[in-house]
Design an enzyme around this catalytic site. Structure first.
Site, PDB file in Angstrom:
ATOM      1  N   ASP A   1      -5.261  30.385   6.656  1.00 36.76           N
ATOM      2  CA  ASP A   1      -6.355  29.637   7.287  1.00 36.76           C
ATOM      3  C   ASP A   1      -7.033  30.400   8.408  1.00 36.76           C
ATOM      4  O   ASP A   1      -7.518  29.812   9.384  1.00 36.76           O
ATOM      5  CB  ASP A   1      -5.845  28.276   7.810  1.00 36.76           C
ATOM      6  CG  ASP A   1      -5.156  27.478   6.731  1.00 36.76           C
ATOM      7  OD1 ASP A   1      -5.580  27.584   5.569  1.00 36.76           O
ATOM      8  OD2 ASP A   1      -4.190  26.761   7.041  1.00 36.76           O
TER       9      ASP A   1
ATOM     10  N   HIS B   1     -10.076  27.246   1.142  1.00 34.14           N
ATOM     11  CA  HIS B   1     -10.979  28.176   1.826  1.00 34.14           C
ATOM     12  C   HIS B   1     -12.304  27.480   2.116  1.00 34.14           C
ATOM     13  O   HIS B   1     -12.947  26.969   1.203  1.00 34.14           O
ATOM     14  CB  HIS B   1     -11.199  29.423   0.957  1.00 34.14           C
ATOM     15  CG  HIS B   1      -9.937  30.210   0.718  1.00 34.14           C
ATOM     16  ND1 HIS B   1      -9.880  31.300  -0.107  1.00 34.14           N
ATOM     17  CD2 HIS B   1      -8.685  30.058   1.224  1.00 34.14           C
ATOM     18  CE1 HIS B   1      -8.637  31.784  -0.101  1.00 34.14           C
ATOM     19  NE2 HIS B   1      -7.899  31.040   0.695  1.00 34.14           N
TER      20      HIS B   1
ATOM     21  N   LYS C   1       7.248  32.178 -14.270  1.00 39.04           N
ATOM     22  CA  LYS C   1       6.718  33.498 -14.634  1.00 39.04           C
ATOM     23  C   LYS C   1       7.843  34.527 -14.560  1.00 39.04           C
ATOM     24  O   LYS C   1       8.039  35.318 -15.495  1.00 39.04           O
ATOM     25  CB  LYS C   1       5.580  33.859 -13.672  1.00 39.04           C
ATOM     26  CG  LYS C   1       5.034  35.257 -13.837  1.00 39.04           C
ATOM     27  CD  LYS C   1       3.888  35.492 -12.852  1.00 39.04           C
ATOM     28  CE  LYS C   1       3.373  36.912 -12.917  1.00 39.04           C
ATOM     29  NZ  LYS C   1       2.211  37.131 -12.056  1.00 39.04           N
TER      30      LYS C   1
HETATM   31  P1  GDP Z   1      -9.055  30.287   4.973  1.00 41.79           P
HETATM   32  O1  GDP Z   1      -8.010  29.544   4.234  1.00 41.79           O
HETATM   33  O2  GDP Z   1      -8.559  31.568   5.567  1.00 41.79           O
HETATM   34  O3  GDP Z   1     -10.316  30.489   4.187  1.00 41.79           O
HETATM   35  O4  GDP Z   1      -9.450  29.375   6.225  1.00 41.79           O
HETATM   36  P2  GDP Z   1      -9.649  27.771   6.224  1.00 41.79           P
HETATM   37  O5  GDP Z   1     -10.958  27.449   5.607  1.00 41.79           O
HETATM   38  O6  GDP Z   1      -8.438  27.098   5.684  1.00 41.79           O
HETATM   39  O7  GDP Z   1      -9.638  27.472   7.777  1.00 41.79           O
HETATM   40  C1  GDP Z   1     -10.523  28.083   8.663  1.00 41.79           C
HETATM   41  C2  GDP Z   1     -11.289  26.992   9.416  1.00 41.79           C
HETATM   42  O8  GDP Z   1     -11.940  27.575  10.528  1.00 41.79           O
HETATM   43  C3  GDP Z   1     -12.398  26.358   8.586  1.00 41.79           C
HETATM   44  O9  GDP Z   1     -12.549  25.025   8.993  1.00 41.79           O
HETATM   45  C4  GDP Z   1     -13.621  27.177   8.957  1.00 41.79           C
HETATM   46  O10 GDP Z   1     -14.844  26.468   8.778  1.00 41.79           O
HETATM   47  C5  GDP Z   1     -13.358  27.424  10.420  1.00 41.79           C
HETATM   48  N1  GDP Z   1     -13.918  28.673  10.959  1.00 41.79           N
HETATM   49  C6  GDP Z   1     -13.915  29.917  10.396  1.00 41.79           C
HETATM   50  N2  GDP Z   1     -14.404  30.823  11.270  1.00 41.79           N
HETATM   51  C7  GDP Z   1     -14.705  30.149  12.396  1.00 41.79           C
HETATM   52  C8  GDP Z   1     -15.213  30.543  13.679  1.00 41.79           C
HETATM   53  O11 GDP Z   1     -15.459  31.710  13.955  1.00 41.79           O
HETATM   54  N3  GDP Z   1     -15.369  29.542  14.607  1.00 41.79           N
HETATM   55  C9  GDP Z   1     -15.089  28.231  14.336  1.00 41.79           C
HETATM   56  N4  GDP Z   1     -15.260  27.326  15.300  1.00 41.79           N
HETATM   57  N5  GDP Z   1     -14.607  27.842  13.145  1.00 41.79           N
HETATM   58  C10 GDP Z   1     -14.415  28.776  12.201  1.00 41.79           C
HETATM   59  P1  IMO Z   2      -5.015  29.668   2.611  1.00 46.18           P
HETATM   60  O1  IMO Z   2      -5.386  30.557   1.451  1.00 46.18           O
HETATM   61  C1  IMO Z   2      -1.896  27.894   5.101  1.00 46.18           C
HETATM   62  C2  IMO Z   2       2.063  27.447   3.249  1.00 46.18           C
HETATM   63  C3  IMO Z   2       2.434  25.983   3.064  1.00 46.18           C
HETATM   64  C4  IMO Z   2       3.946  26.086   3.150  1.00 46.18           C
HETATM   65  C5  IMO Z   2       4.253  27.396   2.437  1.00 46.18           C
HETATM   66  C6  IMO Z   2       4.651  27.261   0.985  1.00 46.18           C
HETATM   67  O2  IMO Z   2      -5.863  28.487   2.767  1.00 46.18           O
HETATM   68  O3  IMO Z   2      -4.857  30.479   3.852  1.00 46.18           O
HETATM   69  P2  IMO Z   2       3.357  26.600  -1.263  1.00 46.18           P
HETATM   70  O4  IMO Z   2       2.620  25.355  -1.630  1.00 46.18           O
HETATM   71  O5  IMO Z   2       2.526  27.835  -1.332  1.00 46.18           O
HETATM   72  O6  IMO Z   2       4.652  26.747  -1.981  1.00 46.18           O
HETATM   73  O7  IMO Z   2       3.756  26.394   0.301  1.00 46.18           O
HETATM   74  O8  IMO Z   2       3.046  28.168   2.525  1.00 46.18           O
HETATM   75  N1  IMO Z   2       0.759  27.810   2.684  1.00 46.18           N
HETATM   76  C7  IMO Z   2      -0.382  27.907   3.397  1.00 46.18           C
HETATM   77  N2  IMO Z   2      -0.629  27.681   4.702  1.00 46.18           N
HETATM   78  N3  IMO Z   2      -2.891  28.329   4.305  1.00 46.18           N
HETATM   79  C8  IMO Z   2      -2.657  28.588   3.004  1.00 46.18           C
HETATM   80  O9  IMO Z   2      -3.568  29.126   2.174  1.00 46.18           O
HETATM   81  C9  IMO Z   2      -1.356  28.356   2.480  1.00 46.18           C
HETATM   82  N4  IMO Z   2      -0.782  28.502   1.278  1.00 46.18           N
HETATM   83  C10 IMO Z   2       0.496  28.175   1.407  1.00 46.18           C
HETATM   84  O10 IMO Z   2       1.895  25.193   4.096  1.00 46.18           O
HETATM   85  O11 IMO Z   2       4.339  26.230   4.491  1.00 46.18           O
HETATM   86 MG    MG Z   3      -7.062  27.694   4.198  1.00 48.56          MG
END
Ligand code: GDP
Ligand code: IMO
Ligand code: MG
EC number: 6.3.4.4
Length: 453
Positions: free
Chosen positions: A34, A62, A170
């Protein structure tokens, strides 16, 4: 003599020069997920021809924000909004077909239409080594979590999307792939039924409506058929054809990697750079830039050690200001200071060529900002990232202190728009990791990104 002969042979063939082909730029999470990978991928995809997912499944969430519209992608590559960019889901991804079609349908309502064999939001799904997640894998994920809780007093906190059980299938060679679904359906059905029996012998409480699940899969098979290609040939053509910009989007993150993460509190795939080659079927020589994405602080969803976690007002502030709630599960993310020990560790594995530092704006209101620079055990610095979780739980973090800039950075669009104290913070992080910071994020939308070079 043998060496000389080999050399002579090489000389006689040296007019054959291998064309190394187009490079694949890679975006990877450098923390516990995230970090804002979706936003970075969307930005880079505006100039790309092809964007590929290579591992993970719909445990990923994402976020992309463009023209005030917010999109959440789980299996679809985050570049899909860009109409000139083809999307590709590689063999390393585990795919839950009902989840994929739900996501496709949801995004069609938002105006993203998938067209096959066209340059408009095309999606290609790799045929070869593609493991399929069934509803019962998700049920088993839930049952395993209950079992862990009962036996060990804690679970992993998985997303319950069936990721662990599917990758386990797998590895134990009982998994089913898209190429199997595309072939003889009665053979596919009998393998699914055997798999269900195996699971039911392990989990007698597991109820599976196998006939209705198979019927649904038969319908999905026909819907997916026009999207399916042989991925090795597809990627080879993309790399060796006309000049193209190719992007690989990592899911999850370095500290969740099955080999290098905080095991066992990890996901079940390689979320580090090696997963890009095995998840797409491409040679390492075609990996180009590797961009690590990190927040300006740290978050984690689920259970497991988190040395810089702040279980106090700072953690709450980061959680609320940063809207730190999981995109896939809606769980609150745990929050803490930036941890440079983990970023350096992620860099050792991935060899980042540059970093995107996101969410700097969330730190705007703090009086004082800390950054973890080293771990100590019994007062002594340890020169490595502990592999053992009991040890990692015990480390004491050494912090560097920074006074906050107390200025709204959300409108900054270039380096000079940032307050000097924020610049100082960014330069410190960059120097400490030893990798240039190429982007700084100051807001959710595509344009809220300062490009440094
Ligand atoms: P990812 O899984 O790595 O793609 O990230 P996520 O989407 O799960 O979480 C990132 C969160 O931060 C989302 O709600 C984005 O909209 C937000 N976000 C990303 N970059 C920025 C930033 O520079 N500033 C702020 N305030 N929010 C951001
Ligand atoms: P993105 O791509 C944050 C974490 C889960 C849990 C552990 C195992 O959005 O960054 P799983 O369901 O994969 O077996 O869970 O991994 N986890 C993530 N945490 N962002 C993710 O993906 C995650 N994908 C898995 O919360 O702790
Ligand atoms: Mg994410």
């Amino acid at each position: 003599i043998a060496l000389l002969t080999a050399h002579a042979l090489f000389e006689s063939h040296s007019n054959i020069k291998a064309f190394s082909g187009n490079k694949v730029s890679v975006v990877l999470g450098a923390q516990w997920g995230d970090e804002g990978k979706g936003k970075v991928v969307d930005l880079l995809a505006t100039e790309s021809d092809l964007v590929c997912r290579c591992q993970g499944g719909n445990n990923a969430g994402h976020t992309v924000v463009v023209d005030e519209k917010e999109y959440d992608f789980h299996l679809l590559p985050s570049g899909i909004i860009n109409t000139k960019c083809t999307s590709f889901i590689g063999n390393g991804v585990v795919i839950h077909l009902p989840g994929l079609f739900e996501e496709i349908d949801k995004n069609e309502k938002k105006g993203i239409f998938l067209v096959v064999e066209n340059t408009y939001n095309e999606i290609i799904i790799k045929v070869h080594l593609f493991v399929s997640v069934f509803d019962f894998h998700q049920a088993v994920d839930g049952l395993q979590e209950l079992q862990r809780q009962a036996q060990e007093g804690q679970n992993i906190g998985t997303t319950k999307k069936g990721i662990g059980p599917t990758y386990a299938c797998k590895a134990s060679r009982t998994g089913l792939r898209i190429c199997d679904l595309m072939a003889d359906f009665s053979e596919f059905s009998s393998r699914v039924k055997n798999l269900v029996l195996q699971y039911q012998s392990m989990f007698p409480a597991l109820k599976v409506e196998v006939e209705s699940e198979l019927k649904k899969l038969k319908d999905y098979a026909e819907r997916i058929r026009p999207l399916v290609r042989d991925g090795v040939y597809f990627m080879y053509d993309a790399i060796h054809g006309s000049p193209k910009k190719i992007l690989a989007e990592g899911a999850n993150a370095a500290l969740l990697d099955i080999d290098f993460g905080t095991y066992p509190f990890v996901t079940s795939s390689n979320c580090t750079v090696g997963g890009v080659c095995t998840g797409l079927g491409i040679p390492p020589a075609n990996i180009g830039d590797v961009y690590g994405v990190s927040k300006a602080y740290t978050t984690r969803v689920g259970i497991g050690a988190f040395p810089t976690e702040q279980l106090n007002a700072v953690g709450e502030l980061l959680q609320t200001r940063g809207h730190e709630v999981g995109v896939t599960t809606g769980r609150k993310r745990r929050c803490g200071w930036l941890d440079l020990v983990i970023l350096k560790y992620a860099h050792m594995i991935n060899g980042f060529t540059a970093i995107a530092l996101t969410k700097l704006d969330i730190l705007d209101v703090l009086d004082e900002i800390k950054v973890g620079v080293a771990y100590k055990i019994n007062g002594k610095r340890i020169p490595y990232f502990p592999a053992n979780m009991e040890v990692l739980q015990k480390v004491e973090v050494e912090y560097e202190m920074f006074s906050g800039w107390k200025t709204d950075t959300s409108a900054a669009r270039k380096w000079n728009d940032l307050p000097p104290k924020a610049q100082n913070y960014i330069r410190f992080v960059e120097n400490h990791i030893g990798v240039p910071i190429k982007w700084v994020g100051v807001g959710k939308s595509r344009e809220c990104m300062i490009q440094m070079f």
